[in-house]
Design an enzyme around this catalytic site. Structure first.
Site, PDB file in Angstrom:
ATOM      1  N   LYS A 103     -10.176  16.631   3.792  1.00 51.37           N
ATOM      2  CA  LYS A 103     -10.666  17.080   5.097  1.00 51.37           C
ATOM      3  C   LYS A 103     -12.188  17.223   5.133  1.00 51.37           C
ATOM      4  CE  LYS A 103      -6.718  17.591   7.335  1.00 51.37           C
ATOM      5  NZ  LYS A 103      -6.399  16.688   8.488  1.00 51.37           N
ATOM      6  N   GLU A 159      -8.822  23.182  14.984  1.00 53.05           N
ATOM      7  CA  GLU A 159      -7.419  23.531  14.818  1.00 53.05           C
ATOM      8  C   GLU A 159      -7.101  23.379  13.336  1.00 53.05           C
ATOM      9  OE1 GLU A 159      -8.436  20.542  15.412  1.00 53.05           O
ATOM     10  OE2 GLU A 159      -7.308  19.377  13.938  1.00 53.05           O
ATOM     11  N   SER A 186      -4.060  13.701  -1.288  1.00 52.38           N
ATOM     12  CA  SER A 186      -5.013  14.119  -0.252  1.00 52.38           C
ATOM     13  C   SER A 186      -5.543  15.527  -0.472  1.00 52.38           C
ATOM     14  CB  SER A 186      -4.366  14.007   1.125  1.00 52.38           C
ATOM     15  OG  SER A 186      -3.175  14.769   1.162  1.00 52.38           O
TER      16      SER A 186
END
Lengths: 396, 256
Positions: free
Chosen positions: A87, A109, A376
């Site tokens: 991210k 969010e 990830s």
């Protein structure tokens, strides 16, 4: 790869209230200006390398390869990035862009909390205010990440509306953006929402596939045969696929969260159970009922617990360039435990969906073939929930 | 000539928004009739959506109550067919793009025509995306209502030039819901609209009190009230229609 108004085939677009239109137009103009600006790229690369720890490692998972007895398995270690997930790649790009645009406040969010933590981190680093919307149910599932965000100086707002999960957090962040546009940038965390977000987030995550390609060329002198990543909105997957889109020999596989199974209502597998619709600013596939009411989806993974999928994935599905497969909670939990025991790597439960599918296909592939799995994020945040899934209650 | 224009024929228009099926369709029918007999000139019928991103908490909850009560698009069309036997003021639907898209755009819009709906408001369908439904709306004679916001700035003229039915001017930033004050300077926007469009302009978002309605309608051709009516429904449920009637009378009187 997107055309006017950010269409990917029939998908994408800008289905948002008029109040937000000038904000997304302004964002698109700023993005087009800065992405071609050498100074912006120098700053961003410095942040990605020195602050986030890029390039992330491409690790040959020898024990897993041997154990499965088929294709060679490499892990793209996005879990090793600062803040523990992919991210940060997108957030550093968007925060820098927002700062150049004169914005002083970031809103976001978050589902699992990884994007919220990354946004809170970038806000702290760049001296910006930060507000994160998180479904109330997720604040319980991911209490550690709520604490991390607050520690970083962000305000976390638990969203109680709807199913109190990721989709409601997105809705509430969009509402907040219509309330306060002037000083606020909505730092969207996935390749979804209205144009230009799916393109911007894709471009900032494309570093993953760029590195995989270079690193594998160095280690093996060739392309992989398959690249596997988990898909909620789809940002780490599109980042992992992007630089392979034209290499038709590379299978691109997105793993959706099937929850308790795609034959149940407790699933979040959008491509496998959804149909075409318009929601959260985009045309794409969504889990919905016959009247277009968005379905209350379910997955053990808060990060994949979303009823839609990014428009570029919808298009890659339509064209057949990428395949999207369902992976259940049970399969993901087993893979979570498997990678921990086999390689000493605890993946995020989201990423474990990709590991699970690799476990299925690797044995059927030849020993000369290569699979790259994008890990990830790291799984520390999930330990309490997985323990609970296995009937064990953890107390600090 | 759009039938919607008729709503603005007798002075400033009062436009009432009512969510279909909150708490049930019988109550909705009575609420519409009470609003109309007390002076409402146009009714916006809300088709509830699971995730109404342009709505504040009051209308979100109304949508949730309606969906929990089991209302569907098909039931709402059947309801309108009956309602049309008794109510002749212009009626427009207010819902979200996915409700129309998922029903099948042509089926939805042709059924609007057949049941006597005059227009369609979709807050998540901006100018850039209106081709999604506009050709069908034109084909079936259903006005696709355009919204203009305080942030529209350089877009106002472009939107106004192609607008149909009436223009829905959003009073302030943010989502629907009552506000104690409306501070946006709407006059420059309205001037630009007038220079580019000959259809009426009504202002909505945040209006709940008679003096607000009077001020907003004074600037334009009408006032739109939603959340204040939904609050009455939330408070009184099946007994809400008579309270809605009294409220509409008070608001309409303030416009005259």
């Amino acid at each position: 790869m997107s055309n006017r108004n950010g269409r990917f085939g029939i998908h994408g677009g800008q289905y948002i209230p008029e109040t937000l239109m000038n904000a997304v137009i302004e964002l698109e103009e700023a993005y087009n200006r800065y992405k071609a600006d050498p100074e912006f790229n120098r700053e961003l690369n410095a942040l990605l390398n020195d602050y986030a720890g890029r390039p992330s490692r491409l690790y040959y998972a020898g024990k897993m390869t041997e154990d499965l007895g088929g294709a060679k398995i490499y892990l793209k270690r996005e879990d090793l990035n600062h803040t523990g997930a992919h991210k940060i790649n997108n957030v550093l790009g968007q925060a820098l862009l927002a700062k150049k645009m004169g914005k002083t406040r970031l809103i976001a969010e978050t589902g699992a909390g990884q994007h919220g933590v990354a946004t809170a981190t970038a806000a702290a680093l760049m001296g910006m205010e930060c507000v994160v919307f998180m479904g109330e149910e997720d604040t319980v599932r991911q209490a550690l990440n709520v604490y991390r965000m607050r520690l970083l100086g962000a305000e976390v707002i638990p969203v109680k509306t709807g199913t109190a999960t990721l989709k409601d957090a997105v809705s509430e962040a969009m509402r907040e953006w219509t309330r306060r546009i002037d000083d606020t940038h909505y730092c969207l965390g996935s390749v979804m929402g209205p144009h230009p977000f799916p393109t911007i987030v894709r471009d900032f995550q494309a570093v993953i596939s760029k590195e995989i390609k270079e690193q594998l060329a160095e280690k093996e002198g060739r392309l992989p045969d398959a690249v596997i990543a988990c898909v909620g909105g789809g940002s780490n997957a599109i980042g992992s696929f992007y630089h392979f889109l034209d290499d038709k020999s590379v299978r691109l596989i997105g793993c959706e969260a099937a929850g308790r199974g795609i034959d149940t209502f407790e699933t979040a597998a959008t491509i496998n159970t959804g149909r075409l619709g318009i929601f959260h600013g985009m045309k794409s596939y969504f889990c919905q009922d016959e009247y277009g009411q968005i379905a209350p989806v379910y997955s053990i993974s808060a990060g994949l617990d979303y009823p839609g999928i990014g428009p570029e994935h919808a298009w890659l599905h339509d064209t057949g360039r990428a395949e999207y497969v369902p992976v259940t909670d049970e399969e993901a939990v087993c893979a979570f435990e498997y990678l921990a025991k086999t390689e000493g790597i605890i993946p995020a439960i989201e990423s474990a969906h990709a590991v699970a599918y690799a476990q299925k296909i690797a044995p059927q592939m030849g020993k000369e073939q290569i699979i790259v799995i994008t890990v990830s994020g790291r799984g520390d945040k999930d330990c309490a929930a997985i323990a609970r899934y296995r009937g064990e209650d953890l107390h600090e | 000539m759009s039938k919607i224009a008729a709503a603005f024929d007798h002075g400033k228009a009062f436009i009432a928004f009512i969510t279909c099926g909150d708490p049930n369709l019988e109550t909705t029918a009575e609420a519409v009739k009470a609003a109309v007999s007390n002076g409402a000139d146009l009714i916006e019928l809300g088709i509830p959506f699971s995730d109404p991103t342009a709505e504040g908490p009051v209308i979100q909850e109304a949508n949730l109550r309606a969906l929990t009560g089991g209302v569907t698009t098909d039931k709402i069309f059947a309801f309108v067919r009956e309602l049309r036997k008794e109510v002749s003021v212009p009626l427009v639907f207010m819902t979200y793009a996915n409700v129309v898209f998922s029903y099948g755009a042509e089926k939805f819009i042709s059924t609007c025509r057949e049941t006597g709906m005059d227009g369609l408001i979709l807050p998540d369908l901006p100018f850039e995306e209106k081709e999604e439904f506009l050709p069908l709306c034109r084909q079936y004679g259903v006005d696709l209502i355009s919204l203009i916001a305080p942030t529209s700035e350089n877009r106002v003229a472009m939107i106004a030039r192609e607008a149909e039915g009436f223009i829905y001017l959003v009073s302030s930033l943010g989502v629907t819901g009552t506000r104690s004050e409306i501070t946006t300077d709407l006059q420059p926007i309205i001037r630009t609209i007038r220079e580019n469009a000959r259809i009426p302009v009504a202002i909505g978002f945040g209006i709940s009190r008679p003096e607000q309605a009077k001020a907003m309608a004074g600037l334009s051709d009408g006032a739109i009230v939603g959340s204040a009516i939904e609050k009455i429904l939330a408070q009184y449920g099946k007994d809400a229609p008579e309270h809605i009637g009294r409220y509409v009378r008070e608001m309409k009187n303030a416009l005259e």
